[in-house]
Design a protein around this motif. Structure first.
Motif, PDB file in Angstrom:
ATOM      1  N   GLY A   1     -19.169  -5.527  24.810  1.00 43.85           N
ATOM      2  CA  GLY A   1     -20.269  -6.085  24.833  1.00 43.85           C
ATOM      3  C   GLY A   1     -20.806  -6.509  25.835  1.00 43.85           C
ATOM      4  O   GLY A   1     -20.481  -5.773  26.992  1.00 43.85           O
ATOM      5  N   SER A   2     -21.940  -6.233  25.723  1.00 45.49           N
ATOM      6  CA  SER A   2     -22.868  -6.273  26.596  1.00 45.49           C
ATOM      7  C   SER A   2     -23.758  -7.956  26.636  1.00 45.49           C
ATOM      8  O   SER A   2     -23.691  -8.746  25.673  1.00 45.49           O
ATOM      9  N   HIS A   3     -24.966  -8.037  27.467  1.00 46.43           N
ATOM     10  CA  HIS A   3     -25.661  -9.651  27.476  1.00 46.43           C
ATOM     11  C   HIS A   3     -24.757 -10.431  27.540  1.00 46.43           C
ATOM     12  O   HIS A   3     -25.103 -11.734  26.104  1.00 46.43           O
ATOM     13  N   VAL A   4     -23.860 -11.052  27.506  1.00 49.52           N
ATOM     14  CA  VAL A   4     -23.034 -12.481  28.013  1.00 49.52           C
ATOM     15  C   VAL A   4     -23.880 -13.287  27.764  1.00 49.52           C
ATOM     16  O   VAL A   4     -24.845 -13.502  28.885  1.00 49.52           O
ATOM     17  N   SER A   5     -23.964 -14.247  26.715  1.00 49.25           N
ATOM     18  CA  SER A   5     -24.744 -15.727  26.642  1.00 49.25           C
ATOM     19  C   SER A   5     -23.879 -16.863  27.207  1.00 49.25           C
ATOM     20  O   SER A   5     -24.752 -17.986  27.641  1.00 49.25           O
ATOM     21  N   SER A   6     -22.984 -16.938  26.701  1.00 47.05           N
ATOM     22  CA  SER A   6     -22.267 -18.181  27.732  1.00 47.05           C
ATOM     23  C   SER A   6     -20.524 -17.895  27.797  1.00 47.05           C
ATOM     24  O   SER A   6     -20.281 -16.985  27.490  1.00 47.05           O
ATOM     25  N   LEU A   7     -20.147 -18.805  28.607  1.00 49.04           N
ATOM     26  CA  LEU A   7     -18.465 -18.471  29.217  1.00 49.04           C
ATOM     27  C   LEU A   7     -17.487 -19.404  29.355  1.00 49.04           C
ATOM     28  O   LEU A   7     -18.706 -21.261  28.810  1.00 49.04           O
ATOM     29  N   ALA A   8     -16.718 -19.897  28.329  1.00 51.23           N
ATOM     30  CA  ALA A   8     -15.576 -21.088  28.357  1.00 51.23           C
ATOM     31  C   ALA A   8     -14.093 -20.741  28.727  1.00 51.23           C
ATOM     32  O   ALA A   8     -13.697 -19.985  27.771  1.00 51.23           O
ATOM     33  N   PHE A   9     -13.195 -21.916  29.080  1.00 49.21           N
ATOM     34  CA  PHE A   9     -11.969 -21.614  28.830  1.00 49.21           C
ATOM     35  C   PHE A   9     -11.464 -22.601  27.721  1.00 49.21           C
ATOM     36  O   PHE A   9     -12.472 -23.536  27.779  1.00 49.21           O
ATOM     37  N   ASP A  10     -10.410 -22.246  27.111  1.00 47.72           N
ATOM     38  CA  ASP A  10      -9.901 -23.304  26.728  1.00 47.72           C
ATOM     39  C   ASP A  10      -9.507 -23.789  26.551  1.00 47.72           C
ATOM     40  O   ASP A  10      -8.550 -23.521  28.354  1.00 47.72           O
TER      41      ASP A  10
END
Length: 131
Positions: A87-96
């Motif tokens: 992937g590229s263009h990362v738009s969001s990040l979150a840990f579960d």
């Protein structure tokens, strides 16, 4: 100093504020000062879209993909096809709650990363995600 185009703000457990900017890279604000992280410090992309901190590591989502900055060693690593992340263009990040990193991208759907094994699982339209 002038910081423009702030795209992400995150406070880590130590009280540092991290800013991702579109063009100026990554910025840390501790109690005493601001610290800048750009190409001179190992970042390969200064178009930072998302910032997330966990266990001394600063996860960075950018136009060119996913990277992680280790606050203690000063090392910056990028993740690519060799890890299963295309992937590229990362738009969001979150840990579960299990400690997995979820990565949302603008073009390639969703990835989930086992951060200990540095392995990714990819979810896309084939998994019934809508475009």
């Amino acid at each position: 100093f002038v910081l423009s185009n702030i795209s992400s703000i995150y406070e880590d457990r130590e009280g540092n504020i991290w800013f991702g900017s579109l063009g100026d890279g990554l910025v840390q604000k501790s109690a005493e000062k601001f610290s800048f992280f750009g190409t001179s410090e190992g970042l390969t992309d200064t178009e930072i879209k998302k910032v997330l901190a966990e266990s001394g590591k600063i996860w960075v989502g950018s136009e060119s993909g996913l990277g992680v900055y280790n606050r203690y060693t000063g090392a910056y690593s990028r993740f690519g096809a060799q890890h299963g992340f295309t992937g590229s263009h990362v738009s969001s990040l979150a840990f579960d709650s299990s400690g997995r990193l979820w990565i949302g991208t603008a073009e390639k759907g969703i990835y989930v990363m086992d951060t200990l094994k540095k392995k990714f699982v990819h979810f896309s339209q084939q998994h019934k995600l809508r475009s």
